[in-house]
Write a protein that holds these residues in place. Structure first.
Motif, mmCIF file in Angstrom:
data_model
loop_
_atom_site.group_PDB
_atom_site.id
_atom_site.type_symbol
_atom_site.label_atom_id
_atom_site.label_comp_id
_atom_site.label_asym_id
_atom_site.label_seq_id
_atom_site.Cartn_x
_atom_site.Cartn_y
_atom_site.Cartn_z
ATOM 1 N N HIS A 95 0.832 -1.198 0.000
ATOM 2 C CA HIS A 95 0.000 0.000 0.000
ATOM 3 C C HIS A 95 0.869 1.251 0.000
ATOM 4 C CE1 HIS A 95 -3.966 1.682 0.632
ATOM 5 N NE2 HIS A 95 -3.399 2.598 1.383
ATOM 6 N N SER A 96 0.713 2.093 -1.008
ATOM 7 C CA SER A 96 1.451 3.356 -1.036
ATOM 8 C C SER A 96 0.425 4.483 -1.094
ATOM 9 C CB SER A 96 2.394 3.414 -2.227
ATOM 10 O OG SER A 96 1.664 3.325 -3.401
ATOM 11 N N PRO A 97 0.268 5.235 -0.021
ATOM 12 C CA PRO A 97 -0.826 6.218 0.052
ATOM 13 C C PRO A 97 -0.640 7.403 -0.879
ATOM 14 C CG PRO A 97 0.576 6.341 1.985
ATOM 15 C CD PRO A 97 1.034 5.164 1.227
ATOM 16 N N ASP A 98 0.579 7.641 -1.391
ATOM 17 C CA ASP A 98 0.780 8.821 -2.222
ATOM 18 C C ASP A 98 0.827 8.479 -3.701
ATOM 19 O OD1 ASP A 98 3.046 7.428 -2.034
ATOM 20 O OD2 ASP A 98 4.389 9.137 -1.919
ATOM 21 N N ALA A 99 0.057 7.467 -4.099
ATOM 22 C CA ALA A 99 0.049 7.110 -5.521
ATOM 23 C C ALA A 99 -0.702 8.152 -6.340
ATOM 24 C CB ALA A 99 -0.588 5.731 -5.720
ATOM 25 N N ASP A 100 -1.693 8.796 -5.734
ATOM 26 C CA ASP A 100 -2.437 9.829 -6.446
ATOM 27 C C ASP A 100 -1.925 11.197 -6.024
ATOM 28 O OD1 ASP A 100 -3.871 7.961 -7.667
ATOM 29 O OD2 ASP A 100 -5.704 8.228 -6.512
ATOM 30 N N SER A 101 -1.906 12.110 -6.976
ATOM 31 C CA SER A 101 -1.473 13.454 -6.627
ATOM 32 C C SER A 101 -2.663 14.239 -6.084
ATOM 33 C CB SER A 101 -0.876 14.148 -7.842
ATOM 34 O OG SER A 101 -1.865 14.297 -8.814
ATOM 35 N N GLY A 102 -2.406 15.486 -5.739
ATOM 36 C CA GLY A 102 -3.438 16.262 -5.070
ATOM 37 C C GLY A 102 -4.578 16.712 -5.965
ATOM 38 N N ASN A 103 -4.370 16.647 -7.277
ATOM 39 C CA ASN A 103 -5.415 17.166 -8.166
ATOM 40 C C ASN A 103 -6.364 16.076 -8.624
ATOM 41 O OD1 ASN A 103 -3.642 15.830 -9.703
ATOM 42 N ND2 ASN A 103 -3.103 17.527 -11.039
ATOM 43 N N ARG A 104 -6.708 15.169 -7.681
ATOM 44 C CA ARG A 104 -7.576 14.057 -8.077
ATOM 45 C C ARG A 104 -8.959 14.548 -8.464
ATOM 46 N NH1 ARG A 104 -8.877 10.252 -3.456
ATOM 47 N NH2 ARG A 104 -6.656 9.881 -3.481
ATOM 48 N N TRP A 105 -9.469 15.535 -7.715
ATOM 49 C CA TRP A 105 -10.855 15.942 -7.998
ATOM 50 C C TRP A 105 -10.937 16.717 -9.295
ATOM 51 C CZ3 TRP A 105 -14.054 13.113 -5.704
ATOM 52 C CH2 TRP A 105 -13.751 12.583 -4.441
ATOM 53 N N ALA A 106 -9.920 17.507 -9.576
ATOM 54 C CA ALA A 106 -9.903 18.186 -10.875
ATOM 55 C C ALA A 106 -9.830 17.160 -11.998
ATOM 56 C CB ALA A 106 -8.715 19.135 -10.939
ATOM 57 N N ALA A 107 -8.980 16.131 -11.820
ATOM 58 C CA ALA A 107 -8.865 15.085 -12.838
ATOM 59 C C ALA A 107 -10.179 14.351 -13.012
ATOM 60 C CB ALA A 107 -7.759 14.114 -12.459
ATOM 61 N N LEU A 108 -10.848 14.070 -11.884
ATOM 62 C CA LEU A 108 -12.132 13.365 -11.953
ATOM 63 C C LEU A 108 -13.168 14.205 -12.688
ATOM 64 C CD1 LEU A 108 -13.222 10.685 -10.983
ATOM 65 C CD2 LEU A 108 -14.156 11.851 -9.005
ATOM 66 N N THR A 109 -13.164 15.508 -12.413
ATOM 67 C CA THR A 109 -14.115 16.392 -13.097
ATOM 68 C C THR A 109 -13.873 16.388 -14.600
ATOM 69 O OG1 THR A 109 -14.009 17.763 -11.121
ATOM 70 C CG2 THR A 109 -15.061 18.698 -13.051
ATOM 71 N N VAL A 110 -12.611 16.535 -14.980
ATOM 72 C CA VAL A 110 -12.282 16.566 -16.406
ATOM 73 C C VAL A 110 -12.664 15.249 -17.073
ATOM 74 C CG1 VAL A 110 -10.370 16.646 -18.021
ATOM 75 C CG2 VAL A 110 -10.475 18.275 -16.173
ATOM 76 N N ALA A 111 -12.331 14.130 -16.409
ATOM 77 C CA ALA A 111 -12.585 12.824 -17.024
ATOM 78 C C ALA A 111 -14.081 12.564 -17.153
ATOM 79 C CB ALA A 111 -11.925 11.719 -16.198
ATOM 80 N N VAL A 112 -14.855 12.900 -16.117
ATOM 81 C CA VAL A 112 -16.294 12.648 -16.188
ATOM 82 C C VAL A 112 -16.938 13.554 -17.232
ATOM 83 C CG1 VAL A 112 -18.438 12.867 -14.896
ATOM 84 C CG2 VAL A 112 -16.499 11.727 -13.874
ATOM 85 N N ALA A 113 -16.497 14.799 -17.299
ATOM 86 C CA ALA A 113 -17.052 15.704 -18.312
ATOM 87 C C ALA A 113 -16.738 15.193 -19.711
ATOM 88 C CB ALA A 113 -16.490 17.109 -18.115
ATOM 89 N N ALA A 114 -15.481 14.740 -19.912
ATOM 90 C CA ALA A 114 -15.103 14.206 -21.226
ATOM 91 C C ALA A 114 -15.896 12.945 -21.543
ATOM 92 C CB ALA A 114 -13.609 13.918 -21.254
ATOM 93 N N ALA A 115 -16.109 12.087 -20.525
ATOM 94 C CA ALA A 115 -16.845 10.848 -20.764
ATOM 95 C C ALA A 115 -18.284 11.145 -21.143
ATOM 96 C CB ALA A 115 -16.790 9.969 -19.510
ATOM 97 N N VAL A 116 -18.923 12.068 -20.419
ATOM 98 C CA VAL A 116 -20.322 12.387 -20.733
ATOM 99 C C VAL A 116 -20.432 12.967 -22.140
ATOM 100 C CG1 VAL A 116 -22.204 13.936 -20.136
ATOM 101 C CG2 VAL A 116 -21.023 12.677 -18.349
ATOM 102 N N ALA A 117 -19.541 13.894 -22.472
ATOM 103 C CA ALA A 117 -19.609 14.510 -23.790
ATOM 104 C C ALA A 117 -19.369 13.491 -24.890
ATOM 105 C CB ALA A 117 -18.577 15.640 -23.873
ATOM 106 N N LEU A 118 -18.331 12.647 -24.711
ATOM 107 C CA LEU A 118 -17.991 11.685 -25.765
ATOM 108 C C LEU A 118 -19.087 10.643 -25.936
ATOM 109 C CD1 LEU A 118 -14.192 11.017 -25.354
ATOM 110 C CD2 LEU A 118 -15.362 11.976 -27.289
ATOM 111 N N VAL A 119 -19.602 10.114 -24.809
ATOM 112 C CA VAL A 119 -20.622 9.071 -24.920
ATOM 113 C C VAL A 119 -21.883 9.640 -25.541
ATOM 114 C CG1 VAL A 119 -22.132 7.599 -23.556
ATOM 115 C CG2 VAL A 119 -19.711 7.654 -23.075
ATOM 116 N N TRP A 120 -22.220 10.869 -25.161
ATOM 117 C CA TRP A 120 -23.414 11.492 -25.740
ATOM 118 C C TRP A 120 -23.260 11.663 -27.254
ATOM 119 C CZ3 TRP A 120 -24.265 17.300 -26.204
ATOM 120 C CH2 TRP A 120 -25.541 17.552 -26.704
#
Lengths: 194, 129
Positions: A95-120
């Motif tokens: 277990h390595s707790p620092d595998a994700d950087s601090g901008n996880r929520w920004a990354a999640l927002t970008v990825a979900v927005a891209a996924a919704v747009a692309l799938v639509w």
């Protein structure tokens, strides 16, 4: 063709579609675990599942040569290279707790927005397009080889030059330490430049 | 098969890889996410090639040829990328992307600048001895 399109609905999937859907769910789940797990070696091993699932999807799309190339190159060599890279950079096992950087929520927002747009967009564009998988396979070794060596010979040869360049480049980059030791007397001069 | 199935799966895989590239900290995990994105593109190419080879007259099987080229280029990319990551790890002692900020601008440059060249200068000072 229009009659054929009218007959196919999403509510009565064929067997190939059900198989594609199930393998696709496994592939997507493995990919999600690959990008979210905290154990670095497990990420590489889940990547094997994702890439193997994609090979099965290629088989379901009757592109069998590409499926076996996928198994050979991705599952066979790329993942092994990644595991060697993890070992050589002394990645922590477990277990390595620092595998994700601090901008996880920004990354999640970008990825979900891209996924919704692309799938639509994609579902809106190809809702009625039917992929005919009957008849002779579209990607057997004979068909792929004929098209590759009849119409794509020049890019193929250029690709071999690129692979040679990549090979030489990887060797040069990996030998950097020894070159540094050999050029150690010249190091102070470089420091002065910096 | 509906063309929407492979297209949607490819879009979702691409966005998974996008999340991995943006959120991961270890350089090798970023390379894994890049592989996922490249594979999503490959799935799209294969699906559209199968569709076009039925509907169009002569497509030269360009989708499958491009897929093979993409796979070969991805193999070259992963080799070069890992060599670069190993060289960075050898020089800096870390493959953490957040710490590789030598070209960053702004107020944060003061910290890593004193760290980065300092450690490398120490290494180079040790090397002849």
């Amino acid at each position: 063709m229009t009659f054929a399109q009218a007959q196919h609905g999403f509510l009565s999937p064929t067997g190939v579609e059900i198989a594609f859907l199930l393998v696709g769910l496994v592939t997507l789940g493995a990919a999600l675990i690959t990008v979210t797990t905290r154990q670095l070696v497990h990420a590489a091993l889940w990547l094997v599942v994702a890439l193997g699932g994609l090979a099965v999807e290629y088989l379901l799309l009757t592109a069998e040569f590409i499926a076996w190339v996928q198994v050979l190159i991705y599952v066979g060599s790329v993942v092994v290279l990644l595991l060697f890279g993890l070992m050589l950079t002394k990645a922590p096992i477990g277990h390595s707790p620092d595998a994700d950087s601090g901008n996880r929520w920004a990354a999640l927002t970008v990825a979900v927005a891209a996924a919704v747009a692309l799938v639509w967009v994609v579902t809106d564009a190809f809702r009625t397009t039917w992929l005919d998988l009957d008849g002779p396979a579209a990607g057997t070794t004979a068909v792929t080889g004929a098209s590759l060596f009849r119409h794509w010979v020049l890019p193929f040869e250029a690709l071999s030059v690129l692979l040679l360049a990549a090979l030489v480049g990887a060797i040069v980059l990996s030998r950097k330490a020894r070159a540094d030791e050999a050029a150690a007397p010249a190091a102070p001069a470089k420091e002065g430049v910096r | 098969m509906h063309l929407a199935y492979p297209a949607v799966l490819s879009a979702l895989l691409f966005c998974t890889g996008l999340y991995g590239v943006l959120a991961r900290r270890n350089a090798i995990l970023v390379l894994m996410s890049v592989e996922l994105m490249l594979n999503a593109v490959n799935l799209n190419l294969v699906a559209f090639d199968v569709w076009l080879s039925r509907t169009a007259k002569d497509t030269l099987h360009s989708g499958q040829a491009l897929t093979l080229f993409t796979i070969a280029i991805a193999a070259a990319e992963i080799g070069i990328g890992l060599a670069i990551v190993l060289a960075v790890y050898r020089n800096r002692g870390t493959s953490d992307i957040d710490k590789l900020r030598d070209t960053a601008e702004g107020p944060e440059t003061a910290d890593p600048d004193t760290e980065g060249p300092g450690t490398s200068a120490a290494e180079k000072a040790e090397a002849p001895a």
